[in-house]
Design a protein around this motif. Structure first.
Motif, PDB file in Angstrom:
ATOM      1  N   LEU A 134      36.429  43.196  45.040  1.00  0.00           N
ATOM      2  CA  LEU A 134      35.704  42.400  43.867  1.00  0.00           C
ATOM      3  C   LEU A 134      35.771  43.569  42.706  1.00  0.00           C
ATOM      4  O   LEU A 134      35.300  45.469  43.217  1.00  0.00           O
ATOM      5  CB  LEU A 134      34.518  42.066  43.598  1.00  0.00           C
ATOM      6  N   THR A 135      36.651  43.872  41.505  1.00  0.00           N
ATOM      7  CA  THR A 135      36.969  44.726  40.592  1.00  0.00           C
ATOM      8  C   THR A 135      36.157  44.619  39.270  1.00  0.00           C
ATOM      9  O   THR A 135      35.810  45.462  38.410  1.00  0.00           O
ATOM     10  CB  THR A 135      38.172  45.257  40.746  1.00  0.00           C
ATOM     11  N   ASP A 136      35.381  43.502  38.740  1.00  0.00           N
ATOM     12  CA  ASP A 136      34.296  43.167  38.342  1.00  0.00           C
ATOM     13  C   ASP A 136      33.292  43.240  38.111  1.00  0.00           C
ATOM     14  O   ASP A 136      32.819  43.611  39.251  1.00  0.00           O
ATOM     15  CB  ASP A 136      34.173  41.606  38.005  1.00  0.00           C
ATOM     16  N   HIS A 137      33.153  44.922  36.905  1.00  0.00           N
ATOM     17  CA  HIS A 137      31.517  45.273  37.246  1.00  0.00           C
ATOM     18  C   HIS A 137      31.038  44.403  36.424  1.00  0.00           C
ATOM     19  O   HIS A 137      29.693  44.506  37.301  1.00  0.00           O
ATOM     20  CB  HIS A 137      31.807  46.352  35.873  1.00  0.00           C
ATOM     21  N   ASP A 138      30.781  44.403  35.688  1.00  0.00           N
ATOM     22  CA  ASP A 138      29.497  43.416  34.501  1.00  0.00           C
ATOM     23  C   ASP A 138      28.388  42.211  35.760  1.00  0.00           C
ATOM     24  O   ASP A 138      27.606  41.756  35.654  1.00  0.00           O
ATOM     25  CB  ASP A 138      30.194  42.758  33.188  1.00  0.00           C
ATOM     26  N   PHE A 139      29.960  41.150  36.304  1.00  0.00           N
ATOM     27  CA  PHE A 139      28.505  40.199  36.983  1.00  0.00           C
ATOM     28  C   PHE A 139      28.981  40.822  38.304  1.00  0.00           C
ATOM     29  O   PHE A 139      27.920  40.231  38.801  1.00  0.00           O
ATOM     30  CB  PHE A 139      30.224  39.330  36.776  1.00  0.00           C
ATOM     31  N   PHE A 140      29.712  41.188  39.508  1.00  0.00           N
ATOM     32  CA  PHE A 140      29.864  41.610  40.671  1.00  0.00           C
ATOM     33  C   PHE A 140      29.628  42.925  41.113  1.00  0.00           C
ATOM     34  O   PHE A 140      29.474  42.755  42.018  1.00  0.00           O
ATOM     35  CB  PHE A 140      31.079  41.199  41.367  1.00  0.00           C
ATOM     36  N   GLY A 141      29.442  43.642  40.066  1.00  0.00           N
ATOM     37  CA  GLY A 141      29.357  44.740  40.385  1.00  0.00           C
ATOM     38  C   GLY A 141      30.517  45.783  41.152  1.00  0.00           C
ATOM     39  O   GLY A 141      29.858  47.200  41.527  1.00  0.00           O
ATOM     40  N   GLY A 142      31.809  45.791  40.817  1.00  0.00           N
ATOM     41  CA  GLY A 142      32.842  46.401  41.395  1.00  0.00           C
ATOM     42  C   GLY A 142      33.416  47.243  40.096  1.00  0.00           C
ATOM     43  O   GLY A 142      33.207  47.002  38.953  1.00  0.00           O
ATOM     44  N   SER A 143      34.603  47.415  41.004  1.00  0.00           N
ATOM     45  CA  SER A 143      35.375  48.569  40.023  1.00  0.00           C
ATOM     46  C   SER A 143      36.240  49.140  40.540  1.00  0.00           C
ATOM     47  O   SER A 143      36.966  48.681  41.818  1.00  0.00           O
ATOM     48  CB  SER A 143      34.606  50.012  39.516  1.00  0.00           C
ATOM     49  N   LEU A 144      37.326  49.590  39.929  1.00  0.00           N
ATOM     50  CA  LEU A 144      38.713  49.969  40.135  1.00  0.00           C
ATOM     51  C   LEU A 144      38.764  50.604  41.197  1.00  0.00           C
ATOM     52  O   LEU A 144      39.208  50.884  41.668  1.00  0.00           O
ATOM     53  CB  LEU A 144      39.432  50.089  39.283  1.00  0.00           C
ATOM     54  N   ALA A 145      37.130  51.850  40.672  1.00  0.00           N
ATOM     55  CA  ALA A 145      37.351  53.150  41.853  1.00  0.00           C
ATOM     56  C   ALA A 145      36.882  52.244  43.470  1.00  0.00           C
ATOM     57  O   ALA A 145      37.705  52.958  44.578  1.00  0.00           O
ATOM     58  CB  ALA A 145      36.413  53.479  41.963  1.00  0.00           C
ATOM     59  N   ASP A 146      36.348  51.513  43.465  1.00  0.00           N
ATOM     60  CA  ASP A 146      36.730  50.236  44.674  1.00  0.00           C
ATOM     61  C   ASP A 146      37.663  50.095  45.043  1.00  0.00           C
ATOM     62  O   ASP A 146      38.143  50.168  46.678  1.00  0.00           O
ATOM     63  CB  ASP A 146      35.717  49.505  44.065  1.00  0.00           C
ATOM     64  N   LEU A 147      38.440  49.248  44.097  1.00  0.00           N
ATOM     65  CA  LEU A 147      39.894  49.025  44.608  1.00  0.00           C
ATOM     66  C   LEU A 147      40.517  49.923  45.341  1.00  0.00           C
ATOM     67  O   LEU A 147      41.228  49.654  47.057  1.00  0.00           O
ATOM     68  CB  LEU A 147      40.661  48.310  43.787  1.00  0.00           C
ATOM     69  N   ARG A 148      40.475  51.629  45.344  1.00  0.00           N
ATOM     70  CA  ARG A 148      41.273  52.394  45.666  1.00  0.00           C
ATOM     71  C   ARG A 148      40.628  52.555  46.397  1.00  0.00           C
ATOM     72  O   ARG A 148      41.837  53.095  47.642  1.00  0.00           O
ATOM     73  CB  ARG A 148      41.538  53.472  44.622  1.00  0.00           C
ATOM     74  N   GLN A 149      39.010  53.368  46.888  1.00  0.00           N
ATOM     75  CA  GLN A 149      38.705  52.767  48.017  1.00  0.00           C
ATOM     76  C   GLN A 149      38.844  52.062  49.068  1.00  0.00           C
ATOM     77  O   GLN A 149      39.751  52.841  50.411  1.00  0.00           O
ATOM     78  CB  GLN A 149      37.017  53.688  48.241  1.00  0.00           C
ATOM     79  N   ALA A 150      39.341  50.887  48.582  1.00  0.00           N
ATOM     80  CA  ALA A 150      39.345  49.436  49.528  1.00  0.00           C
ATOM     81  C   ALA A 150      41.024  49.893  50.574  1.00  0.00           C
ATOM     82  O   ALA A 150      41.246  49.809  51.710  1.00  0.00           O
ATOM     83  CB  ALA A 150      39.730  48.601  49.271  1.00  0.00           C
ATOM     84  N   VAL A 151      41.689  50.146  49.681  1.00  0.00           N
ATOM     85  CA  VAL A 151      43.437  50.603  49.911  1.00  0.00           C
ATOM     86  C   VAL A 151      43.106  51.727  50.769  1.00  0.00           C
ATOM     87  O   VAL A 151      43.906  51.729  51.473  1.00  0.00           O
ATOM     88  CB  VAL A 151      44.278  50.354  48.519  1.00  0.00           C
ATOM     89  N   ARG A 152      42.756  52.880  50.490  1.00  0.00           N
ATOM     90  CA  ARG A 152      43.210  53.847  51.791  1.00  0.00           C
ATOM     91  C   ARG A 152      41.824  54.022  52.555  1.00  0.00           C
ATOM     92  O   ARG A 152      43.261  54.160  53.853  1.00  0.00           O
ATOM     93  CB  ARG A 152      42.379  55.453  50.404  1.00  0.00           C
ATOM     94  N   ALA A 153      41.390  53.180  52.996  1.00  0.00           N
ATOM     95  CA  ALA A 153      40.699  52.603  54.225  1.00  0.00           C
ATOM     96  C   ALA A 153      41.246  52.078  54.651  1.00  0.00           C
ATOM     97  O   ALA A 153      41.214  51.699  56.307  1.00  0.00           O
ATOM     98  CB  ALA A 153      39.124  52.530  54.201  1.00  0.00           C
ATOM     99  N   ALA A 154      42.033  50.760  54.237  1.00  0.00           N
ATOM    100  CA  ALA A 154      42.945  50.015  54.504  1.00  0.00           C
ATOM    101  C   ALA A 154      44.523  49.855  55.407  1.00  0.00           C
ATOM    102  O   ALA A 154      44.741  49.385  56.196  1.00  0.00           O
ATOM    103  CB  ALA A 154      42.766  48.715  53.969  1.00  0.00           C
TER     104      ALA A 154
END
Length: 261
Positions: free
Chosen positions: A89-109
């Motif tokens: 999830l990359t929505d910040h205001d309602f789900f607490g996510g971010s594009l930084a989370d996406l990049r981190q998930a991609v690196r890990a996966a």
């Protein structure tokens, strides 16, 4: 305003802000440097069908995982458990996510050759390019917030970028949104206006989908009994987040569920 209306209104503001901050041309230039996309639908069909989600919070429940946590803490364990894909999830205001989370998930996966889905309320082509520039292999398109034309255009844009589109449906009237570029259909058991869950909903809508299109059930899947029932009804996979993220150790919870299958 219901949850969906609030989220969409804020998302339009957020996209406009992002465009002012980083022009589309700059985002497009970053696409060439992003890791190559992986096959999303193929991975769902070739592994256990679980799309394991990294999700901090939701509008209806607030914080799901109470302690501070990041994709780097969770995604490797998801992948070791044998999941087909990761949803971030990359929505910040309602789900607490971010594009930084996406990049981190991609690196890990990427260490496990597992594709990552950008899960957000995608309303604009800008977000499609943004997803690819940050390493996503697939995007979520939600029929309830898009016109037919917008859905088709963004699915084709994703395809041109080497990504795939997971089309999320909520009702029988949205089946017509299936278009070129959509490689997986997801049926959400959660009413986006009230956030109430009805697991039987997936089964009712799934019978109307085109034959051969991989289908997954989303939201409200509580365990292996639910999954077996949905498998018998013809589902190829499941998007599961809260079931894992509410546990102290989401990765271990995912491992146990995968072992049970």
């Amino acid at each position: 305003m219901n949850y969906l209306s609030k989220i969409v209104a804020r998302k339009r503001e957020e996209v406009d802000e992002a465009k002012r901050r980083t022009p589309l041309a700059e985002i497009m230039a970053r696409v060439a440097d992003a890791p190559a996309p992986m096959r999303f639908a193929e991975s769902i069909m070739g592994r256990n069908g679980i799309i394991a989600e990294f999700k901090r919070q939701s509008p209806s429940k607030g914080l799901i995982h109470k302690a501070p946590i990041s994709p780097a803490d969770v995604v490797p364990a998801y992948c070791r458990a044998g999941v087909s894909a990761i949803s971030c999830l990359t929505d910040h205001d309602f789900f607490g996510g971010s594009l930084a989370d996406l990049r981190q998930a991609v690196r890990a996966a990427s260490d496990y050759a597992v594709p990552v889905l950008r899960k957000d309320f995608v309303l604009d082509d800008y977000q499609v390019f943004e997803a690819r520039a940050n390493g996503a292999s697939a995007i979520l398109l939600i029929a309830a917030v898009l016109s037919h034309d917008d859905c088709r255009r963004m699915a084709l844009t994703a395809k041109q970028l080497g990504m795939e589109a997971l089309l999320e449906l909520h009702g029988e009237d949205e089946v017509g949104y299936v278009t070129e570029g959509v490689t997986v259909a997801g049926i959400n058991n959660r009413d986006l206006k009230t956030f109430a869950v009805d697991l039987d909903h997936s089964i009712r809508v799934s019978h109307l989908l085109p034959e051969g299109l991989p289908r997954i059930s989303e939201s409200g899947i509580g365990g292996v009994d639910d999954m077996r029932r949905l498998r018998l009804a013809g589902f190829d996979g499941f998007l599961i987040g809260e079931c894992f993220m509410r546990e102290d150790d989401p990765g271990m919870a995912c491992q146990k569920l995968c072992d049970s299958l």
